[in-house]
Design an enzyme around this catalytic site. Sequence first.
Site, PDB file in Angstrom:
ATOM      1  N   ASP A 120      -0.541   4.484   7.853  1.00  0.00           N
ATOM      2  CA  ASP A 120      -0.919   3.248   7.169  1.00  0.00           C
ATOM      3  C   ASP A 120      -2.361   3.325   6.662  1.00  0.00           C
ATOM      4  O   ASP A 120      -2.649   2.990   5.502  1.00  0.00           O
ATOM      5  CB  ASP A 120      -0.753   2.056   8.118  1.00  0.00           C
ATOM      6  CG  ASP A 120      -1.266   0.762   7.507  1.00  0.00           C
ATOM      7  OD1 ASP A 120      -0.557   0.187   6.659  1.00  0.00           O
ATOM      8  OD2 ASP A 120      -2.382   0.338   7.854  1.00  0.00           O
TER       9      ASP A 120
ATOM     10  N   ILE B 195     -10.458  -8.927   3.105  1.00  0.00           N
ATOM     11  CA  ILE B 195     -11.763  -8.420   2.657  1.00  0.00           C
ATOM     12  C   ILE B 195     -11.658  -8.001   1.190  1.00  0.00           C
ATOM     13  O   ILE B 195     -10.828  -7.167   0.854  1.00  0.00           O
ATOM     14  CB  ILE B 195     -12.199  -7.194   3.495  1.00  0.00           C
ATOM     15  CG1 ILE B 195     -12.190  -7.523   4.986  1.00  0.00           C
ATOM     16  CG2 ILE B 195     -13.557  -6.688   3.040  1.00  0.00           C
ATOM     17  CD1 ILE B 195     -12.418  -6.304   5.882  1.00  0.00           C
TER      18      ILE B 195
ATOM     19  N   LYS C 111      -3.968   3.440   2.627  1.00  0.00           N
ATOM     20  CA  LYS C 111      -5.103   2.652   2.138  1.00  0.00           C
ATOM     21  C   LYS C 111      -6.231   3.571   1.663  1.00  0.00           C
ATOM     22  O   LYS C 111      -6.909   3.282   0.669  1.00  0.00           O
ATOM     23  CB  LYS C 111      -5.589   1.717   3.247  1.00  0.00           C
ATOM     24  CG  LYS C 111      -4.544   0.658   3.630  1.00  0.00           C
ATOM     25  CD  LYS C 111      -4.869  -0.003   4.963  1.00  0.00           C
ATOM     26  CE  LYS C 111      -3.835  -1.044   5.358  1.00  0.00           C
ATOM     27  NZ  LYS C 111      -3.987  -1.474   6.783  1.00  0.00           N
TER      28      LYS C 111
ATOM     29  N   LYS D  25       0.816  -1.224   0.000  1.00  0.00           N
ATOM     30  CA  LYS D  25       0.000   0.000   0.000  1.00  0.00           C
ATOM     31  C   LYS D  25       0.842   1.263   0.000  1.00  0.00           C
ATOM     32  O   LYS D  25       0.498   2.255  -0.626  1.00  0.00           O
ATOM     33  CB  LYS D  25      -0.957   0.006   1.174  1.00  0.00           C
ATOM     34  CG  LYS D  25      -0.266  -0.036   2.529  1.00  0.00           C
ATOM     35  CD  LYS D  25      -0.920  -0.994   3.492  1.00  0.00           C
ATOM     36  CE  LYS D  25      -0.306  -2.358   3.301  1.00  0.00           C
ATOM     37  NZ  LYS D  25      -0.770  -3.401   4.198  1.00  0.00           N
TER      38      LYS D  25
END
Lengths: 434, 434
Positions: free
Chosen positions: A202, A137, A206, A106
């Site tokens: 982080d 997911i 995303k 990412k």
Amino acid sequence: MSNPIGVGLIGAGTIGCGVARLLLESRELLTQRVGTPLNLVKVADIDWERDRTFNIPEDLRTTEAEEVINHPEVSIVVELIGGIEPAKSFIIEALNKGKHVVTANKALLAESGKEILDVVMRDGADLGFEASVAGGIPIILALREGLVANRIVGMYGIINGTANFILTKMEDENLSFNEALSQAQALGYAEADPTLDINGTDAAHKAVLLASLAYGRLFQLPDVHVEGIEEIDIRDIRYAQEMGYTIKLLAIIKGEQEQVEIRVHPALVPSQHTLSKVKGAFNAIYVEGDAVGPTMFYGKGAGEMPTASAVVSDIVAIARNILSGASRRTAPFSYRNLSNGVKVKPMSEVESRYYMRFSVLDKPGVLSSIAGILGNHGISIESVIQKGHQTHRESVPVVMMTHHAIEEHVQKALKEIDKLPIVVHPTVLIRVEG
Amino acid sequence: MSNPIGVGLIGAGTIGCGVARLLLESRELLTQRVGTPLNLVKVADIDWERDRTFNIPEDLRTTEAEEVINHPEVSIVVELIGGIEPAKSFIIEALNKGKHVVTANKALLAESGKEILDVVMRDGADLGFEASVAGGIPIILALREGLVANRIVGMYGIINGTANFILTKMEDENLSFNEALSQAQALGYAEADPTLDINGTDAAHKAVLLASLAYGRLFQLPDVHVEGIEEIDIRDIRYAQEMGYTIKLLAIIKGEQEQVEIRVHPALVPSQHTLSKVKGAFNAIYVEGDAVGPTMFYGKGAGEMPTASAVVSDIVAIARNILSGASRRTAPFSYRNLSNGVKVKPMSEVESRYYMRFSVLDKPGVLSSIAGILGNHGISIESVIQKGHQTHRESVPVVMMTHHAIEEHVQKALKEIDKLPIVVHPTVLIRVEG
């Protein structure tokens, strides 16, 4: 049956081992679904001495990433070493050599997405990055395909498991931030250096990817307003609870096609809202589309096998494309063209409700001074909690919930309020969502 | 840019109007994502007089389904009339003519899936049916692609919005079944004839499709054990609540690759479980995969625009296949070959925990008689609620929760118990999940 499709891994850490395990142990299942076997051809790692969760066969091992990239049988290169370099060079080299690429990186995609995407577009290869957001997911698939008919009205994501674990521990077990962080580290939910998890970076990486998928423009990290959970105090969790809210680190992406807000910060979520039930290291993304209405996608956002599940779903998608001669069937970010004119709304213009905790001297007139300044800035108060006299304390807390207000006005008002002699500590400000 | 891709609709009811609205009003967005425009070419309906939620342009209207199927510009035929015939003939005719097909028709696919699939396989066309299960939730995509690397360990779905609306109303507002059903009808959440929703058949149709997607064999309606919610009594909802459970109509699909349980029935779900928070007409499917662990997909399971969102996602997927020359890139049920040897576990062999409500005379020794018979059949009791004397009542309730037991033993035990002279009414039996 067609020829097997060759897969090579760069990076045999936790996720790499999970991917190797799935490719080898679920080989028959994958063959049934793809129509041809997926062959694990080569795995590169610089250190083959350390303990691993899965024993990668000796004849597949190499210490040279180039051996994976250049192997004639490898059609799909999976980059799992993380970080910017050498991951970026490996990916670009693989794409240049006509290989398809799967990555869980990412940070790289959020920071150098355009550079990589330019190569993808030029070389006509496929790029899969399902594992880069929310682990197992399938949220990228949902945005790229499942909800493709929708204009995204809003997305609210709990997409950092470490932060959610800490906040859950604080709320459910009354731990301080530091106690909860230590537990997260002891249990392997937080890394030795948890900075990027707890300061929101982080989640912001995303959020960049989610926003790009939803709005047809490649956003970048500076487009995101980021605040972490380092300052969240157990007292704020309790006051929030008293008012019917739970504090979560949210990634919030919302707007029209013309202008979008992208922000990551702690937020009060109504305790009855599905998102506030997302506990521990779990992730969830609440997506509202103009046609589908509210949806939610929930699961494990990290860990060996959940992340490997996402990586292998990308490998399968690319293998299915290879078999039907349809590479680039779907654009990596769903839109054929990422030059949409959508703008990022400046944080100062964002509208929200606000939770404020003032630390004030226990004197008459305090409430009216604060309320007066808020009123001057057009901020109206929805509710107040003022606890009785707390003797032996330097200051007393006054907690307020506002109606909708503009960020800029709120910041200006707080600057004034924090200068008042009755205000002992800087005011705590947490936005309220939902 | 390539030539536009032509879409024709058969059925201009609620969903058809939603699909037409999306294709026409979100034309630009869809063009950006597909890479070429999707043209709505023709819409067939037998009645153009009735009121509609969206005004379909006059020049697109026809009363002849054949005009849609045979139109040279139509590549994708969308069947939205429901029921078995003439929907089945239209679909088969369209496939035979080389058209791709999208349908929301769960009953048809569950009952005549093999027949249709044989034609799909032979003709090499694409078949999309995302809208047939859980409305706007992209669960079929998730099973076919997102979770493709997983062996499905279990699926627990709330996939009938009408039934869930009724159970939610009963629990939250203390309504009787009939009162809740009337409200559902008044609000448009239940049809004039709600039989298939409340007797579990609609959920069973969907369970057939979910199980087929997960386990690589085309199941059929008789493979599903089905019970509806007609007999759910407000007292059982209250006792369940007292023990920390909520009653939901669940579709349960679980097992190994060799043997799978497929059943639809009311079940007690722990109140802390995410599924028990799914309220009203919402749907959710909890999917556990061997790699990804637990996941959940939540959203609106019915309604004009959520269902249209799913239909259009299928249209886009097929259009992307057409553009890249990759029709049949993915097998309709994810597996290339639907001849897996997986068997359906007979209901008599299913293991579960059980909630039992006995209606007994208020006499000494009653509890020991019942417990004795249960014990003889190897069924052990986890907890008992026995309310004190209720004078003026013909009978008193005794509620028991069992440990895990085998269905066959439970049924035999209840048959014996219900013959006891102290038992006044047939015993209520509800399984417990999670």
